[in-house]
Design an enzyme around this catalytic site. Structure first.
Site, mmCIF file in Angstrom:
data_model
loop_
_atom_site.group_PDB
_atom_site.id
_atom_site.type_symbol
_atom_site.label_atom_id
_atom_site.label_comp_id
_atom_site.label_asym_id
_atom_site.label_seq_id
_atom_site.Cartn_x
_atom_site.Cartn_y
_atom_site.Cartn_z
ATOM 1 N N SER A 53 0.853 -1.185 0.000
ATOM 2 C CA SER A 53 0.000 0.000 0.000
ATOM 3 C C SER A 53 0.888 1.234 0.000
ATOM 4 O O SER A 53 2.108 1.135 0.082
ATOM 5 C CB SER A 53 -0.886 0.003 1.249
ATOM 6 N N LYS A 54 0.247 2.367 -0.068
ATOM 7 C CA LYS A 54 0.953 3.658 -0.098
ATOM 8 C C LYS A 54 1.981 3.773 1.030
ATOM 9 O O LYS A 54 2.998 4.454 0.885
ATOM 10 C CB LYS A 54 -0.061 4.807 0.025
#
Ligand code: GLU
Length: 478
Positions: free
Chosen positions: A251-252
């Site tokens: 994820s980010k």
């Protein structure tokens, strides 16, 4: 005929996960002499945008994951955007509705939510077995005319097992009772994912459905719809998730997640292609540098692993460096242009740039490192004078080292660089520690703690600029 596809929703830029799925579909199709199709799943009109579709298609093209059929390439099974296929969905929905295999559900969101909460509270699976499942068409019409809100659901079987063979995970079984009457359309002309995907796969003659493991729970629903519509079941392969170094879903938080960001950071498409191919697959030995043609030859779904695939940025850096080193200087210079654009105004000749790149090519990891690594070739370096100090040198020792360098340069300015370097080396050896002469020299030229070696730099800067930079350094101590 092998036909694979990806069906990205254009609700964001091309994600690494989607690109990896595309790549595996592509490799498999190409290996088998089949076709790879890109269709755009834009039924969620509010969240979908053409801007994201463009980014997705451009990202795939950049990676050279070429689609044989897509909204841009066309093809005889089009249109390739779901928003343009409404008629096909409607026809198939009507078949299910008129056959009593689907029905209108008039529950409000609130009712459904309450039902879900109460099931969860009593520790039962949150499965909706709809009260409207047996409502006849006439009654449904009356409800619809009364403007009752509705969705369309599939009338699921009770007490049935759904089997399928996954090419990666083996034989799998699901219970229909844990699925319930699932929704398939919001309206007759607004199909939902599970329904649309089944109609698309059938009408586009998809032979293999290769997608992320997060879709595993959708597959039994899709199989039920396939059976209900009398369609041909594709083969399934669910790819492992991509994880960050901490083993949680990528994820980010782990850094860049879109292909475009990696392009911006100066990763080469060939390196990304190779790197992503190893996210959950390997050729069965420890080879890692595998160019596209080789990957197509070697790829097999049987060798795809079940467990999560770790996205290791250090490995990508290493691999990108390997691909950078395979480039000719002319190619590297072309690729570097956007990254060096702030330095390239004016009259920097092609040869000059190539000489600079030749110095960095052996150790470069990514193109975006270039400005920081090469700026001193384009402009005078700025640095703290303390950086000129090697070990415990005093200010006086630094000054005399710089003076010595200036003197040696002056006396030997007509020598070739290799010979000049020899002169410096001999002198440094006399001092007992090479760093006493070479460190201040190198820092005066580059202004950096780490850079190319002083003579690599002198070769490019020339004697005059070198002397000027040494004098500038000397002045810092006057
Ligand atoms: N839109 C879905 C996705 O991008 C497609 C899944 C599928 O391949 O069926 O995850």
């Amino acid at each position: 005929m092998i036909r694979t596809r990806i069906a990205p929703s254009p609700t964001g830029n091309l994600h690494i996960g989607t690109a990896r799925t595309a790549l595996f579909n592509y490799l498999f199709a190409k290996k088998m002499g089949g076709k790879f199709i890109v269709r755009i799943e834009d039924t969620d009109l509010e969240r979908s945008s053409r801007k994201f579709e463009k980014d997705i298609l451009a990202g795939l093209a950049w990676l050279s994951i070429e689609a044989d059929e897509s909204p841009v390439a066309g093809g005889k099974f089009g249109p390739y955007r779901q928003s343009e296929r409404t008629e096909t969905y409607r026809k198939n929905l009507e078949i299910l509705l008129s056959g009593g295999l689907a029905f209108y559900c008039f529950h409000s969101q609130k009712e459904l939510l309450e039902e879900r909460e109460s099931l969860m509270k009593s520790k039962k699976p949150p499965v909706h077995l709809c009260e409207y499942r047996n409502m006849g068409p006439q009654e449904s019409e009356i409800f619809k005319e009364a403007k009752r809100d509705y969705i369309i659901r599939f009338k699921n079987h009770v007490g049935r097992q759904i089997f399928f063979h996954d090419l990666i995970r083996g034989d799998l079984t699901f219970e229909s009772d844990l699925i319930g009457d699932f929704s398939i359309a919001k309206r007759i002309d607004i199909p939902l994912y599970n329904f649309a995907v089944v109609v698309d796969d059938e009408t586009m003659q998809i032979s293999h459905c290769i997608r992320g493991e997060d879709h595993l729970s959708n597959t039994p629903k899709q199989i039920l719809l396939i059976e209900a519509l009398g369609f041909k079941k594709p083969k399934y392969a669910h790819l492992p998730l991509i994880l960050g170094l901490d083993r949680s879903k990528l994820s980010k938080r782990h850094g860049a997640t879109s292909v475009g960001e990696y392009k911006e950071m100066g990763y080469l498409p060939e390196a990304m292609f190779n790197f992503m191919s190893l996210l959950g697959w390997n050729p069965g030995d420890d080879r890692e540098i595998l160019p596209k043609e080789e990957l197509i030859k070697l790829f097999s779904l049987e060798k795809v692993q079940k467990s999560g695939a770790i996205f290791d940025i250090n490995k990508l850096d290493w691999m990108n460096g390997e691909y950078i080193r395979r480039k000719s200087l002319a190619e590297l210079s072309e690729l570097s242009r956007p990254f060096l654009k702030n330095f390239l105004r004016g009259s920097k000749s092609k040869e000059h740039i190539e000489k600079i790149l030749a110095v960095e090519q052996p150790r470069l990891k990514k193109l975006s490192d270039l400005p920081e690594k090469t700026d001193y070739f384009f402009k005078e370096p700025k640095y703290e004078r303390g950086l000129l100090r090697w070990k415990k040198m005093t200010d006086d020792e630094i000054s005399s080292s710089l003076n010595l360098a200036i003197g040696l340069l002056k006396e030997n300015k007509s020598l070739e660089i290799e010979k000049l370097e020899k002169v410096f080396l001999e002198e440094a050896q006399k001092m007992g520690d090479r760093g006493l002469l070479f460190w201040p020299l190198r820092v005066a030229l580059s202004g950096k703690e780490a850079s190319a070696g002083p003579f690599e730099i002198i070769k490019i800067l020339g004697i005059e600029k070198t002397a000027a930079r040494l004098k500038y350094a000397l002045k810092l101590f006057s």
